[in-house]
Motif scaffolding. Structure first.
Motif, PDB file in Angstrom:
ATOM      1  N   MET A 372       0.914  -1.077   0.153  1.00  0.00           N
ATOM      2  CA  MET A 372       0.052  -0.066   0.113  1.00  0.00           C
ATOM      3  C   MET A 372       0.828   1.364  -0.145  1.00  0.00           C
ATOM      4  N   THR A 373       0.369   2.519  -0.615  1.00  0.00           N
ATOM      5  CA  THR A 373       1.046   3.644  -0.688  1.00  0.00           C
ATOM      6  C   THR A 373       0.429   4.337   0.789  1.00  0.00           C
ATOM      7  N   LEU A 374       0.997   5.642   1.008  1.00  0.00           N
ATOM      8  CA  LEU A 374       0.703   6.070   2.316  1.00  0.00           C
ATOM      9  C   LEU A 374      -0.859   6.666   1.980  1.00  0.00           C
ATOM     10  N   ASP A 375      -1.233   7.276   0.657  1.00  0.00           N
ATOM     11  CA  ASP A 375      -2.543   7.674   0.464  1.00  0.00           C
ATOM     12  C   ASP A 375      -3.682   6.535   0.704  1.00  0.00           C
ATOM     13  N   GLN A 376      -3.202   5.519  -0.025  1.00  0.00           N
ATOM     14  CA  GLN A 376      -4.213   4.342   0.358  1.00  0.00           C
ATOM     15  C   GLN A 376      -4.427   3.687   1.640  1.00  0.00           C
ATOM     16  N   CYS A 377      -3.226   3.820   2.354  1.00  0.00           N
ATOM     17  CA  CYS A 377      -3.293   3.644   3.764  1.00  0.00           C
ATOM     18  C   CYS A 377      -4.350   4.740   4.457  1.00  0.00           C
ATOM     19  N   ARG A 378      -4.251   6.131   4.196  1.00  0.00           N
ATOM     20  CA  ARG A 378      -5.016   6.894   4.738  1.00  0.00           C
ATOM     21  C   ARG A 378      -6.616   6.437   4.164  1.00  0.00           C
ATOM     22  N   GLN A 379      -7.078   6.131   3.100  1.00  0.00           N
ATOM     23  CA  GLN A 379      -8.264   5.984   2.894  1.00  0.00           C
ATOM     24  C   GLN A 379      -8.818   4.613   3.532  1.00  0.00           C
ATOM     25  N   ALA A 380      -7.673   3.507   3.673  1.00  0.00           N
ATOM     26  CA  ALA A 380      -8.132   2.483   4.337  1.00  0.00           C
ATOM     27  C   ALA A 380      -8.300   2.486   5.947  1.00  0.00           C
ATOM     28  N   ARG A 388      -7.103   3.730  14.540  1.00  0.00           N
ATOM     29  CA  ARG A 388      -6.755   4.898  15.274  1.00  0.00           C
ATOM     30  C   ARG A 388      -5.387   5.857  14.791  1.00  0.00           C
ATOM     31  N   ALA A 389      -4.684   5.056  14.088  1.00  0.00           N
ATOM     32  CA  ALA A 389      -3.421   5.975  13.221  1.00  0.00           C
ATOM     33  C   ALA A 389      -3.160   4.901  12.251  1.00  0.00           C
ATOM     34  N   TYR A 390      -2.091   5.628  11.360  1.00  0.00           N
ATOM     35  CA  TYR A 390      -1.645   4.742  10.303  1.00  0.00           C
ATOM     36  C   TYR A 390      -0.112   5.317   9.910  1.00  0.00           C
ATOM     37  N   SER A 391       0.634   4.684   9.554  1.00  0.00           N
ATOM     38  CA  SER A 391       2.109   5.170   9.061  1.00  0.00           C
ATOM     39  C   SER A 391       2.671   4.330   8.098  1.00  0.00           C
ATOM     40  N   ALA A 392       3.925   4.713   7.546  1.00  0.00           N
ATOM     41  CA  ALA A 392       4.529   3.791   6.723  1.00  0.00           C
ATOM     42  C   ALA A 392       5.151   2.754   7.527  1.00  0.00           C
ATOM     43  N   ALA A 393       5.370   1.569   6.663  1.00  0.00           N
ATOM     44  CA  ALA A 393       5.848   0.486   7.398  1.00  0.00           C
ATOM     45  C   ALA A 393       7.171   0.355   7.352  1.00  0.00           C
ATOM     46  N   ASN A 394       8.001   1.105   6.333  1.00  0.00           N
ATOM     47  CA  ASN A 394       9.258   0.836   6.199  1.00  0.00           C
ATOM     48  C   ASN A 394       9.904   2.214   5.672  1.00  0.00           C
ATOM     49  N   VAL A 395      10.671   2.877   6.094  1.00  0.00           N
ATOM     50  CA  VAL A 395      11.089   4.109   5.815  1.00  0.00           C
ATOM     51  C   VAL A 395      12.602   4.252   5.501  1.00  0.00           C
ATOM     52  N   SER A 396      13.212   2.766   5.280  1.00  0.00           N
ATOM     53  CA  SER A 396      14.693   2.904   5.075  1.00  0.00           C
ATOM     54  C   SER A 396      15.160   3.559   3.801  1.00  0.00           C
ATOM     55  N   GLY A 397      16.186   4.172   3.798  1.00  0.00           N
ATOM     56  CA  GLY A 397      16.628   5.159   2.649  1.00  0.00           C
ATOM     57  C   GLY A 397      15.800   6.423   2.761  1.00  0.00           C
ATOM     58  N   GLY A 398      15.141   6.773   3.387  1.00  0.00           N
ATOM     59  CA  GLY A 398      14.301   7.829   3.464  1.00  0.00           C
ATOM     60  C   GLY A 398      12.950   7.856   2.322  1.00  0.00           C
ATOM     61  N   ILE A 399      12.854   6.415   2.107  1.00  0.00           N
ATOM     62  CA  ILE A 399      11.586   6.389   1.224  1.00  0.00           C
ATOM     63  C   ILE A 399      10.372   5.495   2.093  1.00  0.00           C
ATOM     64  N   ASN A 400       9.226   6.039   2.092  1.00  0.00           N
ATOM     65  CA  ASN A 400       8.235   5.609   2.500  1.00  0.00           C
ATOM     66  C   ASN A 400       7.734   4.090   1.816  1.00  0.00           C
ATOM     67  N   ARG A 401       7.469   3.154   2.382  1.00  0.00           N
ATOM     68  CA  ARG A 401       7.145   1.864   1.764  1.00  0.00           C
ATOM     69  C   ARG A 401       6.231   1.005   2.557  1.00  0.00           C
ATOM     70  N   GLY A 402       4.946   0.635   1.888  1.00  0.00           N
ATOM     71  CA  GLY A 402       4.026  -0.209   2.809  1.00  0.00           C
ATOM     72  C   GLY A 402       3.116   0.816   3.817  1.00  0.00           C
ATOM     73  N   CYS A 403       2.172   0.105   4.496  1.00  0.00           N
ATOM     74  CA  CYS A 403       1.496   0.867   5.341  1.00  0.00           C
ATOM     75  C   CYS A 403       1.312  -0.046   6.578  1.00  0.00           C
ATOM     76  N   VAL A 404       1.410   0.561   7.836  1.00  0.00           N
ATOM     77  CA  VAL A 404       0.907  -0.160   9.176  1.00  0.00           C
ATOM     78  C   VAL A 404      -0.332   0.692   9.650  1.00  0.00           C
ATOM     79  N   ILE A 405      -1.246  -0.326  10.061  1.00  0.00           N
ATOM     80  CA  ILE A 405      -2.532   0.619  10.620  1.00  0.00           C
ATOM     81  C   ILE A 405      -2.763   0.136  12.145  1.00  0.00           C
TER      82      ILE A 405
END
Length: 660
Positions: A372-380, A388-405
């Motif tokens: 998922m992208t962060l925008d898709q994560c927001r909609q989900a 209650r909250a969401y965030s990127a699941a992986n931020v290695s290298g300064g790039i947001n990847r995946g989603c954690v809800i």
């Protein structure tokens, strides 16, 4: 006679057997690092790794029980790092360790009864199977004796006790259904399992927890691909730390970049902390430990609360929340946590507020969507009333990847000075609007900000100008005492005993030629030496980039200033003449007049008329007087600015004159 010897022999064998029952500290009688099938070590025999770093054998701490363990061999403090039979101590000694034909390692007591055995080997055992102790502290059973990764049938690294050595893994191997935890000793002299355990809790994002019995007392923070968010200082030039999170296994491990360094990671049951030690100056020194402060306590501020060591009280509520119990909060008990100020609408009308300097909430019960992208994560999140909250699941290298809800209450957060990553907290839109308005009110007025920056820049610029002026004034007026390290060339007197008529004739010819080339009077060195009293240090009046400046008086009584070329200069005669020609053209009523020059072997000098009231820089770089009415020998600020402006106008005219 033979009947008499038989009891004696049996007695000697019995004495040897008793001696073999001595504790682990009595020394090694076996200089090997491995045992093969059907081979054993008994009593005080040990296996010693090839490099002499670790040894394996029986040891007996106070209490009368005996254990098989691995400990350091090459240091004074022979610390135990692994225990095989911590749940099954030997009572009937001496004990023996044997590699059975089926590949299992057995600990036998004096009656030859099995006290402990390793799990069944995971590889088919051959006749060449060997159990070997390595210099990394791993006791490894190789099914064919090769020691290759494919031949590993069992290893002590898969069954840690209270210590994690470099190369060991702390976590879960899902494929092999193997869990690797650290469990403290019961007491400093009892290696049986204690009440503290440090382990990985699978699910959501990887996170390691310290338990006291069933109670969580510390959490490392979820792993976000870049690091464990609750361990921001997990960096060192001597260590490489690694967290692996895959479908097959999740674990933490570390390596040492300095081969001379010895380190161990300990679950300390006495202090109730996980602690890293390094061996230095003949003892174990604490490198770091966790928990380190009150904010490291798990759930210190309850649900939707966060801890901050820079404020008092330590606990605060996330934006859009308030204390559940004001009474408890006032008593500085934040464990009750916080509740929403405004309820959610459970729909698209809700909004999100980002926090970025937080340890991520516990994520073992969170849901991870790797694609998922962060925008898709927001909609989900908006589509799920429990989110209650969401965030990127992986931020290695300064790039947001995946989603954690997070579909559960946000627990175990703390604030750090630096940014960790954005966590978007779900709030009622009215709360988001109020937070935005408050942020705008706190934002400084742009015009005032620009004016303030401009004023500050002006002050800094003025300070820089004043500093430069003072520096150049000191540099221009610095006087150096004569020494063997003087920056002037050594004198060569024309009447030196070594001089010859031929040399004098050559110098005279050079003088006449130079005077003709330069169209400028040429001074004899002897005249300058007489005028300056052989360059007496008391005659020195200045120092510049050209060299030293001396005051002198010619035979006709005229006072002159003599600039003598520094010995650091690499300027040749031709270059010097060209420079003199250029200076001679720059004649002006406001410039000091060049009277002539002197060239004598390595000596290069310029002779100017002497100005008794010092040079202009004395006034410009002297004491600054900012009020015109002040009576002083120095220029006032307005007048000095006028002088500088005039000089700026005059310089192009000088360059133009020189070009012609």
């Amino acid at each position: 006679m033979r009947t008499t010897r038989a009891p004696m022999i049996r007695l000697l064998l019995l004495l040897l057997l008793v001696a073999a029952a001595c504790c682990f500290s009595s020394g090694s009688v076996a200089a090997t690092d491995s045992i093969g099938l059907a081979e054993s070590i008994i009593g005080n025999q040990t296996l010693v790794s090839a490099g002499g770093i670790f040894e394996l054998g029986f040891f007996s701490p106070p209490g009368g029980r005996t254990y098989l363990g691995i400990r350091y061999a090459g240091i004074a403090d022979r610390t135990v790092v692994w225990v095989a039979n911590r749940n099954d101590p030997l009572v009937s000694t001496p004990g023996a360790l044997r590699l059975a034909p089926d590949g299992r390692l057995l600990i036998l007591d004096r009656q030859n009864s099995t006290v402990w055995s390793s799990p069944a080997p995971t590889r088919r055992i051959t006749a060449g199977a060997v159990a070997r102790l390595g210099d990394d502290g791993n006791f490894l059973l190789s099914s064919d004796g090769s020691g290759s990764p494919q031949s590993v049938a069992w290893q002590s690294f898969d069954y840690p006790t209270d210590t994690l050595l470099p190369g060991m893994k702390l976590g879960v191997d899902f494929k092999r259904r193997l869990t690797r935890n650290l469990t403290s000793w019961n007491t400093p002299t009892d290696p049986s399992p204690g009440q503290y355990t440090f382990k990985l809790v699978p699910g959501g994002l990887p996170e390691f927890f310290l338990f006291q019995g069933p109670k969580k007392i510390y959490a490392s923070g979820p792993f976000n691909g870049a690091g464990l968010t609750g361990v921001p200082n997990l960096m060192s030039k001597d260590f490489i730390f690694k967290v692996v999170n895959s479908a097959d296994e999740t674990y933490y491990s570390y390596a040492i970049t300095n081969p001379q360094l010895r380190s161990r990671f300990l679950m300390d049951g006495t202090a109730g902390v996980v602690q890293r030690y390094v061996w230095t100056n003949g003892q174990w020194s604490s490198f770091w430990y966790y928990p380190t402060d009150p904010c490291d306590t798990y759930g210190k501020c309850g649900a939707f609360g966060y801890c901050d060591t820079t404020q008092a009280p330590l606990c605060a509520c996330l934006p859009g929340f308030q204390p559940r119990s004001t009474e408890q909060w006032n008593l500085r008990d934040g464990t009750g946590g916080c509740v929403r100020t405004t309820n959610l609408s459970c729909g698209a009308a809700d909004g999100f507020w980002p926090v970025s300097r937080m340890k991520l909430p516990e994520a073992t019960n969170a849901t991870v969507h790797a694609d998922m992208t962060l925008d898709q994560c927001r909609q989900a999140c908006l589509a799920d009333c429990s989110c209650r909250a969401y965030s990127a699941a992986n931020v290695s290298g300064g790039i947001n990847r995946g989603c954690v809800i997070w579909g559960v209450d946000l627990m175990d957060m703390r604030q750090y000075p630096a940014v960790v990553q954005d966590v978007f907290i779900r709030l009622a839109q009215s709360e988001v609007d109020a937070l935005i308005a408050a942020a705008r009110r706190q934002r400084p007025n742009r015009k005032l900000l620009i004016a303030g920056v401009a004023a500050a820049s002006g002050v800094l610029l003025l300070g820089a100008i004043l500093g430069c002026c003072c520096f150049w004034r000191k540099k221009r007026h610095a006087k150096t005492a004569p020494s063997s390290h003087s920056d002037v060339l050594p004198l060569r007197h024309r009447k030196h005993p070594a001089a010859s008529p031929a040399r004098n004739q050559r110098l005279e010819e050079n003088r006449m030629g130079s005077e003709k080339d330069l169209d400028l009077p040429f001074f004899d060195l002897e005249a300058i030496l007489t005028a300056t009293d052989d360059f007496d240090p008391d005659s020195k009046i200045g120092q510049g980039g050209f060299g030293s400046v001396y005051m002198g008086k010619l035979e006709d009584g005229q006072e002159v200033a003599v600039k003598r070329l520094s010995k650091k200069s690499v300027q040749g005669v031709g270059e010097f003449k060209n420079e003199v020609k250029l200076i001679a053209k720059l004649q002006h009523r406001n410039l000091v007049k060049l009277l002539g020059c002197c060239i004598d072997d390595d000596e290069r000098m310029l002779v100017y008329e002497f100005m008794p009231n010092n040079s202009l820089d004395t006034f410009i770089f002297g004491q600054f007087v900012f009020f015109a009415e002040t009576t002083s020998n120095f220029l006032c600020w307005d007048y000095m600015c006028n002088v500088l402006t005039t000089v700026d106008i005059f310089l192009p005219q000088m360059k133009k004159s020189a070009s012609h």
